[in-house]
Design a protein around this motif. Structure first.
Motif, PDB file in Angstrom:
ATOM      1  N   GLY A   1       0.814  -1.219   0.000  1.00 58.22           N
ATOM      2  CA  GLY A   1       0.000   0.000   0.000  1.00 58.22           C
ATOM      3  C   GLY A   1       0.838   1.256   0.000  1.00 58.22           C
ATOM      4  N   ASN A   2       0.147   2.393   0.041  1.00 57.86           N
ATOM      5  CA  ASN A   2       0.828   3.689   0.023  1.00 57.86           C
ATOM      6  C   ASN A   2       1.807   3.826   1.193  1.00 57.86           C
ATOM      7  N   TYR A   3       2.819   4.641   0.989  1.00 55.77           N
ATOM      8  CA  TYR A   3       3.759   4.901   2.088  1.00 55.77           C
ATOM      9  C   TYR A   3       3.000   5.613   3.218  1.00 55.77           C
ATOM     10  N   SER A   4       3.406   5.335   4.405  1.00 56.59           N
ATOM     11  CA  SER A   4       2.817   5.932   5.615  1.00 56.59           C
ATOM     12  C   SER A   4       1.312   5.707   5.747  1.00 56.59           C
TER      13      SER A   4
ATOM     14  N   GLY B   1       0.179   3.301   7.313  1.00 56.17           N
ATOM     15  CA  GLY B   1       0.014   2.635   8.601  1.00 56.17           C
ATOM     16  C   GLY B   1       0.112   1.123   8.519  1.00 56.17           C
ATOM     17  N   LYS B   2       0.785   0.604   7.489  1.00 62.18           N
ATOM     18  CA  LYS B   2       0.917  -0.860   7.344  1.00 62.18           C
ATOM     19  C   LYS B   2       1.642  -1.450   8.549  1.00 62.18           C
ATOM     20  N   SER B   3       2.841  -0.871   8.805  1.00 65.48           N
ATOM     21  CA  SER B   3       3.664  -1.441   9.880  1.00 65.48           C
ATOM     22  C   SER B   3       3.003  -1.242  11.243  1.00 65.48           C
ATOM     23  N   SER B   4       2.350  -0.092  11.439  1.00 58.69           N
ATOM     24  CA  SER B   4       1.699   0.153  12.740  1.00 58.69           C
ATOM     25  C   SER B   4       0.610  -0.877  12.999  1.00 58.69           C
TER      26      SER B   4
ATOM     27  N   GLN C   1       8.032  -3.764  13.830  1.00 64.92           N
ATOM     28  CA  GLN C   1       8.393  -2.997  12.642  1.00 64.92           C
ATOM     29  C   GLN C   1       8.570  -1.523  12.981  1.00 64.92           C
ATOM     30  N   ALA C   2       9.544  -0.892  12.290  1.00 66.30           N
ATOM     31  CA  ALA C   2       9.755   0.541  12.497  1.00 66.30           C
ATOM     32  C   ALA C   2       8.607   1.307  11.856  1.00 66.30           C
ATOM     33  N   THR C   3       8.168   2.360  12.502  1.00 68.91           N
ATOM     34  CA  THR C   3       7.089   3.185  11.942  1.00 68.91           C
ATOM     35  C   THR C   3       7.526   4.643  11.956  1.00 68.91           C
ATOM     36  N   GLY C   4       6.901   5.466  11.133  1.00 69.09           N
ATOM     37  CA  GLY C   4       7.242   6.891  11.123  1.00 69.09           C
ATOM     38  C   GLY C   4       6.559   7.617   9.988  1.00 69.09           C
ATOM     39  N   GLN C   5       6.526   8.928  10.087  1.00 73.29           N
ATOM     40  CA  GLN C   5       5.769   9.728   9.111  1.00 73.29           C
ATOM     41  C   GLN C   5       6.340   9.688   7.691  1.00 73.29           C
ATOM     42  N   ALA C   6       7.660   9.837   7.569  1.00 72.75           N
ATOM     43  CA  ALA C   6       8.262   9.817   6.222  1.00 72.75           C
ATOM     44  C   ALA C   6       8.277   8.364   5.735  1.00 72.75           C
TER      45      ALA C   6
ATOM     46  N   PRO D   1       7.834  -2.175   1.573  1.00 74.44           N
ATOM     47  CA  PRO D   1       8.061  -0.724   1.522  1.00 74.44           C
ATOM     48  C   PRO D   1       6.842  -0.052   0.881  1.00 74.44           C
ATOM     49  N   GLY D   2       6.528   1.152   1.341  1.00 80.03           N
ATOM     50  CA  GLY D   2       5.339   1.840   0.825  1.00 80.03           C
ATOM     51  C   GLY D   2       5.504   2.255  -0.629  1.00 80.03           C
ATOM     52  N   MET D   3       4.373   2.374  -1.299  1.00 80.65           N
ATOM     53  CA  MET D   3       4.405   2.840  -2.695  1.00 80.65           C
ATOM     54  C   MET D   3       4.525   4.357  -2.695  1.00 80.65           C
TER      55      MET D   3
ATOM     56  N   LEU E   1      -8.911   0.814   4.183  1.00 78.84           N
ATOM     57  CA  LEU E   1      -8.743   2.259   4.357  1.00 78.84           C
ATOM     58  C   LEU E   1      -8.367   2.456   5.817  1.00 78.84           C
ATOM     59  N   ASN E   2      -7.093   2.799   6.028  1.00 74.38           N
ATOM     60  CA  ASN E   2      -6.555   2.848   7.390  1.00 74.38           C
ATOM     61  C   ASN E   2      -6.481   4.307   7.872  1.00 74.38           C
ATOM     62  N   ARG E   3      -6.133   4.487   9.108  1.00 74.09           N
ATOM     63  CA  ARG E   3      -5.975   5.818   9.740  1.00 74.09           C
ATOM     64  C   ARG E   3      -7.267   6.629   9.680  1.00 74.09           C
ATOM     65  N   ILE E   4      -8.420   5.948   9.781  1.00 73.02           N
ATOM     66  CA  ILE E   4      -9.683   6.703   9.649  1.00 73.02           C
ATOM     67  C   ILE E   4      -9.921   7.638  10.828  1.00 73.02           C
ATOM     68  N   ASP E   5      -9.146   7.455  11.932  1.00 68.44           N
ATOM     69  CA  ASP E   5      -9.311   8.380  13.063  1.00 68.44           C
ATOM     70  C   ASP E   5      -8.909   9.803  12.655  1.00 68.44           C
ATOM     71  N   GLU E   6      -8.170   9.904  11.535  1.00 65.52           N
ATOM     72  CA  GLU E   6      -7.725  11.231  11.111  1.00 65.52           C
ATOM     73  C   GLU E   6      -8.781  11.973  10.281  1.00 65.52           C
ATOM     74  N   CYS E   7      -9.879  11.289   9.993  1.00 65.38           N
ATOM     75  CA  CYS E   7     -10.979  12.008   9.329  1.00 65.38           C
ATOM     76  C   CYS E   7     -11.645  12.866  10.403  1.00 65.38           C
TER      77      CYS E   7
ATOM     78  N   TYR F   1      -8.197   1.619  11.838  1.00 65.53           N
ATOM     79  CA  TYR F   1      -7.094   2.462  12.318  1.00 65.53           C
ATOM     80  C   TYR F   1      -6.361   1.685  13.403  1.00 65.53           C
ATOM     81  N   SER F   2      -5.172   2.165  13.740  1.00 63.84           N
ATOM     82  CA  SER F   2      -4.428   1.519  14.825  1.00 63.84           C
ATOM     83  C   SER F   2      -4.626   2.345  16.092  1.00 63.84           C
ATOM     84  N   PRO F   3      -5.335   1.810  17.064  1.00 70.29           N
ATOM     85  CA  PRO F   3      -5.596   2.610  18.263  1.00 70.29           C
ATOM     86  C   PRO F   3      -4.308   3.151  18.895  1.00 70.29           C
TER      87      PRO F   3
ATOM     88  N   SER G   1      -1.173   7.993  20.089  1.00 67.67           N
ATOM     89  CA  SER G   1       0.069   8.768  20.219  1.00 67.67           C
ATOM     90  C   SER G   1       0.109   9.966  19.273  1.00 67.67           C
ATOM     91  N   SER G   2      -0.751   9.942  18.244  1.00 69.24           N
ATOM     92  CA  SER G   2      -0.695  11.077  17.308  1.00 69.24           C
ATOM     93  C   SER G   2      -1.764  12.133  17.578  1.00 69.24           C
ATOM     94  N   SER G   3      -2.903  11.732  18.201  1.00 66.48           N
ATOM     95  CA  SER G   3      -3.991  12.716  18.340  1.00 66.48           C
ATOM     96  C   SER G   3      -3.669  13.745  19.411  1.00 66.48           C
TER      97      SER G   3
HETATM   98  N1  LIG Z   1      -3.584   8.812  13.619  1.00 67.56           N
HETATM   99  C1  LIG Z   1      -3.099   7.674  13.157  1.00 67.56           C
HETATM  100  N2  LIG Z   1      -1.791   7.603  12.833  1.00 67.56           N
HETATM  101  C2  LIG Z   1      -1.323   6.424  12.363  1.00 67.56           C
HETATM  102  C3  LIG Z   1      -2.161   5.299  12.199  1.00 67.56           C
HETATM  103  N3  LIG Z   1      -1.414   4.285  11.716  1.00 67.56           N
HETATM  104  C4  LIG Z   1      -0.169   4.763  11.581  1.00 67.56           C
HETATM  105  N4  LIG Z   1      -0.099   6.052  11.977  1.00 67.56           N
HETATM  106  C5  LIG Z   1       1.058   6.899  11.941  1.00 67.56           C
HETATM  107  O1  LIG Z   1       1.402   7.089  10.568  1.00 67.56           O
HETATM  108  C6  LIG Z   1       2.821   7.088  10.402  1.00 67.56           C
HETATM  109  C7  LIG Z   1       3.184   6.031   9.378  1.00 67.56           C
HETATM  110  O2  LIG Z   1       2.912   4.755   9.908  1.00 67.56           O
HETATM  111  P1  LIG Z   1       3.678   3.462   9.423  1.00 67.56           P
HETATM  112  O3  LIG Z   1       3.068   2.323  10.164  1.00 67.56           O
HETATM  113  O4  LIG Z   1       5.142   3.641   9.507  1.00 67.56           O
HETATM  114  O5  LIG Z   1       3.225   3.423   7.917  1.00 67.56           O
HETATM  115  P2  LIG Z   1       3.759   2.456   6.776  1.00 67.56           P
HETATM  116  O6  LIG Z   1       2.636   2.274   5.845  1.00 67.56           O
HETATM  117  O7  LIG Z   1       4.365   1.233   7.355  1.00 67.56           O
HETATM  118  O8  LIG Z   1       4.861   3.356   6.095  1.00 67.56           O
HETATM  119  P3  LIG Z   1       6.047   2.911   5.107  1.00 67.56           P
HETATM  120  O9  LIG Z   1       6.668   1.666   5.673  1.00 67.56           O
HETATM  121  O10 LIG Z   1       6.963   4.056   5.080  1.00 67.56           O
HETATM  122  O11 LIG Z   1       5.401   2.673   3.796  1.00 67.56           O
HETATM  123  C8  LIG Z   1       3.414   6.830  11.759  1.00 67.56           C
HETATM  124  O12 LIG Z   1       3.842   8.044  12.308  1.00 67.56           O
HETATM  125  C9  LIG Z   1       2.264   6.248  12.578  1.00 67.56           C
HETATM  126  O13 LIG Z   1       2.367   6.601  13.944  1.00 67.56           O
HETATM  127  C10 LIG Z   1      -3.531   5.411  12.581  1.00 67.56           C
HETATM  128  O14 LIG Z   1      -4.332   4.484  12.464  1.00 67.56           O
HETATM  129  N5  LIG Z   1      -3.931   6.615  13.035  1.00 67.56           N
END
Ligand SMILES: Nc1nc2c(ncn2[C@@H]2O[C@H](COP(=O)(O)OP(=O)(O)OP(=O)(O)O)[C@@H](O)[C@H]2O)c(=O)[nH]1
Ligand SMILES: [Mg+2]
Length: 461
Positions: free
Chosen positions: A50-53, A55-58, A69-74, A147-149, A212-218, A251-253, A258-260
């Motif tokens: 899926g797309n980079y960031s 939230g796959k790894s989270s 797995q390492a996670t992060g915005q970039a 790796p993200g697309m 469709l992940n990270r829906i808490d950000e809607c 979404y990942s609780p 940690s982000s909200s």
């Molecule tokens: N608010 C919110 N943030 C999230 C969620 N899932 C992941 N994040 C944040 O989004 C960023 C990217 O998350 P990753 O899990 O590293 O995403 P990824 O898809 O593995 O990214 P790549 O490996 O770079 O492709 C991190 O800073 C996470 O903390 C979510 O469900 N909600």
């Protein structure tokens, strides 16, 4: 028998059947370079792309229950990670990586099904690794994080052909989870290419699940509906289908917490969607059962194609036989004609031989044998190779293509049949191929129905 044991025993039986009956034939004729069972003998697999960031790894960390797995915005990860259960590791908490192995090991160890990735070279092998984890969630499955697309990363930057690798992994995975997030609901070109061109060639539609992940950000329910609508539209453009695929909204609780910054009362809708994450979890946990269905399809597909392959070889030999018979008949006619002509000329030239039938018939027979032998040499040197070349050009004539299934199967094996005929120069034992054909047909008929019966007898969720 317990459900888990039943699954394992059935899987082992199928692997054994493939190894005993299909692999030797497949490898003998170049249908496959590696034992066929290699891709099905390991654990059931979940491929996460899926797309980079997005939230796959989270989400993987959350499901497994540890920061694996390492996670992060970039764009964080430029590696493919195979996450699997450590059978030998202590089942103590906390969940952690008990052993890590590099790509070189992973691609060369025959116990793992990744040997086909060796073709991407040494550079790629430094972008794949294995992590063994003591998480009970992984007991019967393995997860592949990727790796993200990303649009601004080219194949050159990555150092390997990302699309092709995704395609190869999708081919052996039992399900493929495709992640999007509200910020880029399907707008990444690389994701577009993978979904439109790579996945359909590599895997079956029923193995692909959209998330469709990270829906808490809607910011609100209206916002979520807009994002959902955009994603549906983009997916219909990509897949070319009008019906809306199932999209898990989740979404990942942990990551969300940690982000909200503030608790947003507008996102109260999320509690109604918690069952979506549970549904996704259940889909992942149902992979061992799906694997058996996939194995049954695998045996069906390969036994059918292999039988088709052998059928083409048999047809080649039959055509070669008919051609050879025609040439021999011609040779017999030519030798009779030449010997008759020889005797006639001798008869005319030497009057004293007219009554010596022994000499005349001796000369006649000798000439007939000589002409026939000469004819055989000429045939072997010129006509047989010409027939072989001709047949390679008109290879479609080796098989009737009267149905779509036959055409699809022929498309998959045609170039392999051509290489096999080229390599063997058309020389192989017809008797042996016929025996192998009967064997493979037997696996198709008996083996597949036995697998399906076993699956039906013990319905598994
Ligand atoms: N608010 C919110 N943030 C999230 C969620 N899932 C992941 N994040 C944040 O989004 C960023 C990217 O998350 P990753 O899990 O590293 O995403 P990824 O898809 O593995 O990214 P790549 O490996 O770079 O492709 C991190 O800073 C996470 O903390 C979510 O469900 N909600
Ligand atoms: Mg990641």
């Amino acid at each position: 028998m317990k459900k888990k044991d039943f699954l394992k025993t059935l899987q082992a039986d199928i692997v054994e059947m493939v190894a005993e009956y299909l692999t030797p034939v497949a490898m003998e004729y170049g249908y496959s370079d590696v034992p066929l069972e290699n891709t099905i003998k390991w654990k059931p697999m979940v491929l996460v792309i899926g797309n980079y960031s997005s939230g796959k790894s989270s989400l993987i960390n959350e499901l497994i229950g540890g920061d694996i797995q390492a996670t992060g915005q970039a764009p964080t990860d430029d590696s493919f990670t195979i996450i699997t259960y450590d059978e030998a590791g202590p089942a103590t908490t906390p969940v952690h990586v008990t052993e890590e192995r590099d790509g070189k090991f992973l691609l060369n160890d025959p116990d793992y099904p990744f040997a086909m990735l060796k073709k991407y070279g040494q550079r790629f092998s430094s972008h794949i690794c294995l992590k063994k984890v003591n998480a009970p969630f992984l007991e019967n499955i393995a997860i592949i994080d990727t790796p993200g697309m990303h649009d601004s990363i080219s194949e050159h930057d990555r150092g390997y052909n990302y699309q092709e690798i995704i395609g190869d992994l999708a081919r052996i995975a039992d399900i493929v989870l495709v992640f999007f997030d509200p910020h880029k609901a399907g707008t990444v070109r690389e994701a577009h290419t993978s979904l439109k061109e790579t996945l359909p060639k590599s895997t079956f539609e029923d193995r692909i699940f959209f998330v469709l992940n990270r829906i808490d950000e809607c910011a609100s329910l209206v916002d979520l509906l807009k994002v959902y609508g955009t994603l549906c539209w983009n997916l219909s453009q990509i897949t070319g289908r009008k019906d809306i695929p199932t999209i898990h909204l989740t979404y990942s609780p942990g990551a969300a917490a940690s982000s909200s910054k503030d608790v947003n009362p507008e996102t109260d809708f999320m509690k109604y969607l918690d069952n979506e994450r549970e549904a996704l979890k259940q889909t992942i946990l149902s992979v061992p059962k799906r694997r058996l269905d996939h194995m049954a399809s695998f045996v069906e597909t390969h036994s059918e194609r292999l039988a088709h392959f052998l059928e083409a070889l048999i047809s080649y030999r039959k055509k070669a036989g008919i051609r050879s018979l025609k040439l021999r008949s011609l040779g017999v006619l030519a030798s009779i004609f030449c010997s008759g002509l020889g005797v006639f000329i001798l008869f005319q030239l030497r009057d004293n031989l007219q009554d010596n039938t022994i000499i005349l018939s001796g000369v006649g027979c000798g000439m007939a044998i000589a002409v026939f032998m000469l004819w055989s040499v000429i045939t072997a040197k010129f006509f047989t190779p010409e027939f072989h070349r001709d047949m390679l050009k008109r290879i479609d004539e080796l098989t009737p293509l009267d149905s779509q299934t036959r055409q699809d199967s022929w498309l998959a094996i045609k170039s392999l049949v051509r290489s096999c005929l080229k390599d063997k120069k058309g020389h192989f034992s017809l008797k042996k191929v016929k025996q192998e054909y009967a064997l493979v047909k037997g696996v198709r008929k008996k083996g597949c129905s036995e697998i399906r019966d076993a699956l039906n007898q013990q319905p598994l969720k």
